[in-house]
Design a protein around this motif. Structure first.
Motif, short mmCIF file in Angstrom:
data_model
loop_
_atom_site.label_atom_id
_atom_site.label_comp_id
_atom_site.label_asym_id
_atom_site.label_seq_id
_atom_site.Cartn_x
_atom_site.Cartn_y
_atom_site.Cartn_z
N LEU A 286 57.29 46.17 40.69
CA LEU A 286 57.32 47.10 41.82
C LEU A 286 55.90 47.38 42.30
O LEU A 286 55.63 47.33 43.50
CB LEU A 286 58.03 48.39 41.40
N ARG A 287 55.00 47.69 41.38
CA ARG A 287 53.65 48.02 41.83
C ARG A 287 52.96 46.81 42.45
O ARG A 287 52.10 46.96 43.32
CB ARG A 287 52.82 48.63 40.71
N ALA A 288 53.34 45.59 42.03
CA ALA A 288 52.75 44.40 42.63
C ALA A 288 53.17 44.23 44.08
O ALA A 288 52.45 43.63 44.88
CB ALA A 288 53.16 43.16 41.83
N ALA A 474 43.83 38.10 33.06
CA ALA A 474 44.45 38.04 34.38
C ALA A 474 45.63 38.99 34.42
O ALA A 474 46.24 39.32 33.40
CB ALA A 474 44.89 36.61 34.68
N ASN A 475 45.97 39.42 35.61
CA ASN A 475 47.12 40.28 35.82
C ASN A 475 48.36 39.41 35.91
O ASN A 475 48.50 38.59 36.83
CB ASN A 475 46.94 41.09 37.10
N ASP A 476 49.28 39.56 34.96
CA ASP A 476 50.50 38.76 34.97
C ASP A 476 51.39 39.08 36.16
O ASP A 476 52.25 38.28 36.54
CB ASP A 476 51.29 38.98 33.67
N PHE A 477 51.22 40.26 36.74
CA PHE A 477 51.97 40.66 37.92
C PHE A 477 50.98 40.93 39.05
O PHE A 477 50.78 42.07 39.46
CB PHE A 477 52.83 41.89 37.64
N ALA A 478 50.36 39.88 39.54
CA ALA A 478 49.38 40.01 40.61
C ALA A 478 50.08 40.48 41.89
O ALA A 478 51.27 40.22 42.09
CB ALA A 478 48.70 38.68 40.85
#
Length: 645
Positions: A286-288, A474-478
């Motif tokens: 959701l935030r992505a 790294a962000n898994d949920f870019a």
């Protein structure tokens, strides 16, 4: 420094015989490695009210006999039952359990420990919030004052004594950290160590949630760091502020598509935007979506943001882990209303309380609420709910010094409920406390950290070695890219020119959008959301079954629709999985597309035959910024994202 205390921790970790236990543990009905019992504790320790509460307790032994010390796990809320999460908790806190028993119990008023219920709070109640809260207080009667943190702390001490344990390691998450801190204040001699995940301060949440608003800026900046929002927005925080300014004047209105693919008007207000941002610290998918959706709304395309709200209502009504994922509403309000430090007198009438709230809010600098406005200080539900609540308990006890015990504090860089500011405050109160901030991680760190950094920290902590910082990861949920508003804005897939190439890109992006929607919904149900039925961004619909996703003119880009059946195994990217879908629409080069789990796409579009292999990014994202692919639904159940709250 904690290093000076490590020999003490190591000594305390040595196995030793426990004192005699008076609890008769036996096999649990659900048949696990845990054993079960109940412990009767007084409803009211002042003896003004008669009766007892039977606490449901589960224990997992570290060896063949009870250990000298134990780990006690404390769930969040307030109002979340812990025993349904026993297996998860044992895995989460495993580094502490080699020489210590694990005790998991439902705190009073939750789960199997006399869960509270208020008919006035049921979904079919037509009462106003104030009326519902007054009536709920009346239903609970004077006993409502017996469901406080102070009473739960006394219950833990009763459990320690009855279990025959000398000292406790307290592992709390969210509200559970408040309980752990108060126990440490009251019984410092009985605390071996503290593990505080997503910590509250000892006083509990501040009424206006200023720390939550202050956390929005660093959280959004971290989400978009390293160019992750390039091509989407240059200032995600300013975008939110601009949208809030508009929403304070007029609500956002647009169209979403219902489960039958029909357009439905929907509107969004500033409070809903606040709740979506807050919900993002439990749902990384959701935030992505938020930076692109907010920016699109400012550019005149409200559909992406409205669809996020609509997808939240698309989760199946029956959830496989619902018991562990919910918070007892009556208990939540009973505890919160009795002990939150509100800016009003405990015996003041509602009218006086309203005046005191307005005066207190006006004294807070407007900048404290950025990117929202000062009026947003009333958005969190506790003030509007509790302003009508008649207090039955005495004021919470004054804070006492916290003991100098080994303490590990975990905080997520994306956590808005219990921001890192809380963690830093608590760390200053405990000598030698170690604080670990985990980037790209929201609420309930141990459960939602995909980097394993928190697990490494736990291993180090219980091995009595210093805890290091998280390595850059790294962000898994870019953040997701912006949704195109026409096929003309979509580039061709490399190797396939013209309208067929743009259509192929649009079809591939539509499949990726489907995966993203499934992840967004599925995180809160702990897996692929079987039974979910929702519309596409630009039309059509999809129904999720146990083995398939059935699409009917599902549209992510205007004028391009995909229909057919895609197996769950393909969405899970199982080897050998394939699907054939029909591509249609007023703007599309119509035809058929064959998809494989190996990212191979072939078929005929607009009379043009093609066969291409795409990387783990959509063609459009690959050309725009090389966006990494999100975890597939095969990652479910994503660690703890529907676990401790």
């Amino acid at each position: 420094m904690l290093v000076a205390l490590l020999p003490v921790l190591a000594l305390l970790s040595c196995p030793a015989a426990s004192t005699a236990s008076s609890l008769p543990f036996g096999p649990c009905a659900k048949g696990t490695v845990f054993s079960c019992t109940t412990l009767a504790v007084p409803l009211d320790r002042t003896e003004r009210l008669p009766g007892t509460i039977s606490l449901s307790v589960e224990r997992r032994l570290a060896g063949s006999t009870p250990s000298r010390d134990a780990v006690v796990a404390l769930a969040g809320g307030p109002g979340q039952a812990a025993t349904p999460l026993a297996e998860f908790i044992a895995q989460a806190i495993a580094p502490a359990l080699s020489t210590r028993d694990l005790l998991v119990f439902d705190q009073r008023g939750t789960g199997a420990s006399g869960a509270l219920r208020c008919d006035a709070l049921t979904s079919n109640s037509r009462l106003s919030l104030g009326e519902a809260m007054e009536r709920c207080a009346g239903e609970l009667g004077p006993a409502r004052g017996s469901y406080t943190t102070s009473e739960s702390v006394a219950d833990i001490e009763a459990l320690r004594q009855a279990g025959g344990y000398e000292k406790l390691v307290l592992y709390g998450t969210s509200y559970g950290t408040k309980v752990a801190l108060e126990y440490a204040e009251r019984y410092p001699q009985n605390v071996e160590a503290l593990v505080l995940d997503s910590t509250e301060t000892p006083a509990g949440p501040e009424a206006f949630r200023v720390s939550t608003f202050k956390a929005m800026t660093p959280a959004l900046l971290e989400l978009c760091s390293h160019g992750a929002c390039n091509g989407v927005t240059t200032s995600p925080v300013a975008d939110v502020a601009r949208l809030v300014n508009r929403l304070d004047v007029r609500r956002l209105t647009g169209v979403v598509y219902d489960p039958q693919g029909k357009p439905v008007k929907l509107s969004l207000t500033s409070p809903v935007l606040y709740k979506l941002l807050l919900a993002g610290d439990l749902d990384p998918a959701l935030r992505a979506e938020m930076p692109a959706a907010v920016h699109a709304a400012l550019a005149g395309d409200p559909s992406p943001l409205l669809r996020i709200e609509a997808l939240g209502a698309s989760a199946p009504s029956t959830r496989p882990n619902e018991e562990s994922n919910t918070v007892d509403e009556a208990l939540y309000f009973a505890t919160s209303c009795e002990e939150t430090p509100f800016p009003w007198g405990r015996t003041a009438p509602v009218s006086t309380r309203e005046n005191e709230v307005e005066a207190a809010l006006s004294a807070v600098p407007a900048s404290s609420f950025y990117p929202f406005s000062p009026a947003s200080g009333l958005l969190y539900e506790s003030i509007p709910a509790c302003i009508s609540w008649p207090d039955a308990a005495p004021a919470p006890p004054a804070e006492a010094p916290l003991p100098d015990v080994p303490t590990l504090i975990l905080s997520g860089g994306q956590d808005l409920r219990t921001p890192t500011e809380n963690a830093r405050t608590v760390a200053k109160l405990i000598p030698d406390a170690q604080l670990l901030v985990v980037p790209y991680t929201g609420h309930s760190v141990i459960g939602s950290d995909l980097s394993e950094c928190s697990h490494v920290a736990l291993v180090a902590f219980f091995a009595a070695t210093p805890v290091g910082s998280c390595r850059s990861s790294a962000n898994d949920f870019a953040p997701t890219p912006s949704a195109p508003r026409s096929l003309a804005n979509v580039p061709s897939t490399p190797g396939v020119a013209g309208a067929p190439g743009r259509t192929l890109t649009a079809a591939v992006d539509s499949i990726r959008d489907l995966e993203h929607a499934i992840v967004l919904i599925g995180i809160n149900v702990g897996g692929v959301p079987v039974g979910a039925h929702f519309g596409g961004l630009r039309g059509g619909d999809v129904r999720i079954t146990k083995t398939t996703a059935v699409l009917s003119r599902y549209s992510y880009i205007p004028g391009v629709q995909i229909s057919g059946t895609i197996s769950t195994s393909l969405l899970l990217r199982s080897k050998g999985s394939t699907a054939t879908i029909t591509v249609s629409g007023s703007a599309a080069a119509a035809g058929q597309l064959r998809v494989s789990s190996a990212h191979h796409f072939s078929g005929v579009l607009g009379g043009h035959a093609f066969s291409v292999h795409l990387t783990a990014t959509t063609a459009r994202a690959a050309q725009s910024r090389g966006e990494g692919e999100w975890p597939a639904p095969s990652s479910f159940p994503l660690p703890g994202l529907a676990r401790l709250r």
